[in-house]
Design a protein around this motif. Structure first.
Motif, short mmCIF file in Angstrom:
data_model
loop_
_atom_site.label_atom_id
_atom_site.label_comp_id
_atom_site.label_asym_id
_atom_site.label_seq_id
_atom_site.Cartn_x
_atom_site.Cartn_y
_atom_site.Cartn_z
N ALA A 192 -33.32 6.49 -36.15
CA ALA A 192 -32.32 6.36 -35.08
C ALA A 192 -30.90 6.42 -35.64
O ALA A 192 -30.00 7.02 -35.03
CB ALA A 192 -32.53 5.05 -34.31
N GLY A 193 -30.69 5.82 -36.81
CA GLY A 193 -29.37 5.87 -37.44
C GLY A 193 -28.97 7.29 -37.79
O GLY A 193 -27.81 7.68 -37.64
N ARG A 194 -29.93 8.07 -38.28
CA ARG A 194 -29.63 9.46 -38.62
C ARG A 194 -29.31 10.30 -37.38
O ARG A 194 -28.46 11.19 -37.42
CB ARG A 194 -30.80 10.07 -39.38
N ASP A 216 -29.00 19.87 -42.71
CA ASP A 216 -29.62 19.00 -43.70
C ASP A 216 -30.20 17.75 -43.04
O ASP A 216 -31.31 17.32 -43.35
CB ASP A 216 -28.60 18.60 -44.78
N LEU A 217 -29.39 17.14 -42.15
CA LEU A 217 -29.85 15.93 -41.47
C LEU A 217 -31.09 16.22 -40.63
O LEU A 217 -32.03 15.42 -40.60
CB LEU A 217 -28.74 15.35 -40.59
N MET A 218 -31.11 17.37 -39.95
CA MET A 218 -32.27 17.71 -39.13
C MET A 218 -33.52 17.82 -40.00
O MET A 218 -34.57 17.28 -39.67
CB MET A 218 -32.04 19.02 -38.39
N HIS A 219 -33.41 18.54 -41.12
CA HIS A 219 -34.58 18.70 -42.00
C HIS A 219 -35.02 17.35 -42.57
O HIS A 219 -36.21 17.09 -42.71
CB HIS A 219 -34.28 19.70 -43.12
N ASP A 220 -34.04 16.50 -42.87
CA ASP A 220 -34.35 15.17 -43.39
C ASP A 220 -35.11 14.35 -42.34
O ASP A 220 -36.13 13.72 -42.66
CB ASP A 220 -33.02 14.49 -43.77
N ALA A 259 -33.02 15.84 -32.76
CA ALA A 259 -32.36 16.38 -33.97
C ALA A 259 -32.22 17.89 -33.85
O ALA A 259 -31.18 18.47 -34.21
CB ALA A 259 -33.14 16.00 -35.21
N ASN A 260 -33.26 18.53 -33.34
CA ASN A 260 -33.24 19.98 -33.15
C ASN A 260 -32.14 20.39 -32.17
O ASN A 260 -31.39 21.35 -32.42
CB ASN A 260 -34.61 20.39 -32.61
N ASP A 261 -32.02 19.67 -31.06
CA ASP A 261 -30.97 19.99 -30.08
C ASP A 261 -29.58 19.76 -30.67
O ASP A 261 -28.66 20.56 -30.43
CB ASP A 261 -31.14 19.16 -28.81
N LEU A 262 -29.41 18.70 -31.44
CA LEU A 262 -28.09 18.43 -32.02
C LEU A 262 -27.71 19.49 -33.05
O LEU A 262 -26.55 19.90 -33.14
CB LEU A 262 -28.06 17.02 -32.64
N GLU A 263 -28.72 19.96 -33.78
CA GLU A 263 -28.45 21.02 -34.74
C GLU A 263 -27.99 22.28 -34.00
O GLU A 263 -27.07 22.99 -34.45
CB GLU A 263 -29.71 21.29 -35.57
#
Lengths: 236, 236
Positions: B17-19, B58-62, B91-95
């Motif tokens: 959630a933090g990421r 990077d964050l998405m893959h992480d 994460a995918n949508d934010l990327e």
């Protein structure tokens, strides 16, 4: 681990690959119909195409859920894990190819008039043929686990970008020649962009196939440009 | 299960959630910079914005990799599994929001001239403010696990679509008035579309928050239209 368990695991993996193949075939068919509807200004075909991507959505969610279950049950590592993660990402790209085709089909209805120029129609058709050939080639590379072919698919995307650039310029020229062309050409700009992005999704899939097979990421040294140096990409 | 194990699981979930929160903040900042660069025609800012989405990738893959590990280790069910799957999709949508912002920044460089009209700039700014407010609201809903707020975000997307429709028409009018506006306005059409699609990604996130909290899917009865009845959507 019993032989039965091993065999059932293999079945799970091949079941996922089979669903990707089904999604690929369906995506190709929806793209073909959407662009045929555009070229022939067939509103019925466009309307029929719009609903057809639901099956792609369902297959994508099905693949995603199966993959989660396989990961939870088997705790796969290395190549097996890469195969499962690649399948999830490829399903996502194929679902978005369906979205691109649906966008084109909706524009057909918005345009609702014959294409102003034969050259334009030929350009759109040619770009679509290349995009579909890329999609087919990359799905073959996925099935055969062929990293070399995946690299080739990725390199060939430049051809689609080049056609897009020339279509973009041509559309602007038609707009400048006669203001009555502007609305139609604006919709066609988006259609061309959607088809060009099908090529981008084929490229994404190629990168995932390469990673799945080799465990390495392709470095992003590929020259990618469209009109006036604008690369308009997703996942780029 | 020992208390230590339970606590470590909670830490894994809150780490994810933090990421997502970090990705959200970063995506908002990239969008703001890209649109500021567009409005003020600041080529340096545009250039600086283009590279900033790597961190989102990077964050998405992480997040994706962490989620796979949590699924493999914990075999989560029900609400926990939904949380993990929602995080992957969000994460995918934010990327992709980052990709949209990058597309806008690239167009700034392609346009390389002042915006022809103050009204146009106000329209683009207003649409961006709404899209950013939607993004913020839906990420708050995600943090607070607030399904009701997610529904509201989804309903408000119609406002962004309405502004997009009026911008689309205005841009066509400028093109018709003077052919010298056509190239700039064609790029602006794509900019407006990219911002409108940031709203679509907020809607996707809202649907995932709703599913995460309730375990149910929102039915697709939302009226969604843009210019001349064309909905140009992904994940729709």
């Amino acid at each position: 681990m019993s032989e039965h368990t091993v065999s059932s695991y293999d079945e799970e993996l091949s079941g996922i690959a089979g669903r990707i193949a089904e999604m690929g075939g369906l995506a190709e068919s929806i793209v073909t119909d959407a662009v045929t509807a555009l070229i022939t200004q067939d509103l019925d075909l466009a309307q029929a195409t719009i609903g057809r991507d639901h099956r792609l959505d369902d297959l994508m969610h099905d693949i995603e859920m199966r993959n989660v279950l396989v990961i939870a049950r088997r705790q796969p590592m290395g190549q097996d894990l890469r195969e499962i993660m690649a399948a999830t990402r490829i399903a996502n790209d194929l679902e978005r190819v369906g979205d691109m085709a649906k966008n084109v089909a909706k524009r057909v209805i918005a345009i609702d008039s014959d294409l102003k120029s034969k050259t334009l129609a030929i350009g759109v058709e040619h770009m679509t043929e290349l995009a579909l050939a890329q999609l087919k080639a990359v799905l073959d590379a996925y099935t055969r686990k062929d990293a070399e072919e995946a690299v080739k698919v990725r390199e060939r995307d430049a051809e689609i970008d080049a056609i897009y650039t020339s279509l973009f310029r041509e559309l602007l020229t038609y707009m400048m020649e006669d203001p009555r062309n502007i609305t139609q050409c604006a919709h066609l700009l988006f259609c061309a962009k959607n088809i060009e992005r099908i090529g981008d999704h084929a490229t994404n899939i190629a990168e995932n196939v390469y990673y799945m097979v080799t465990g390495k990421r392709l470095l992003d040294d590929r020259p990618r440009m469209d009109e006036t140096g604008v690369e308009d990409k997703e996942n780029a």
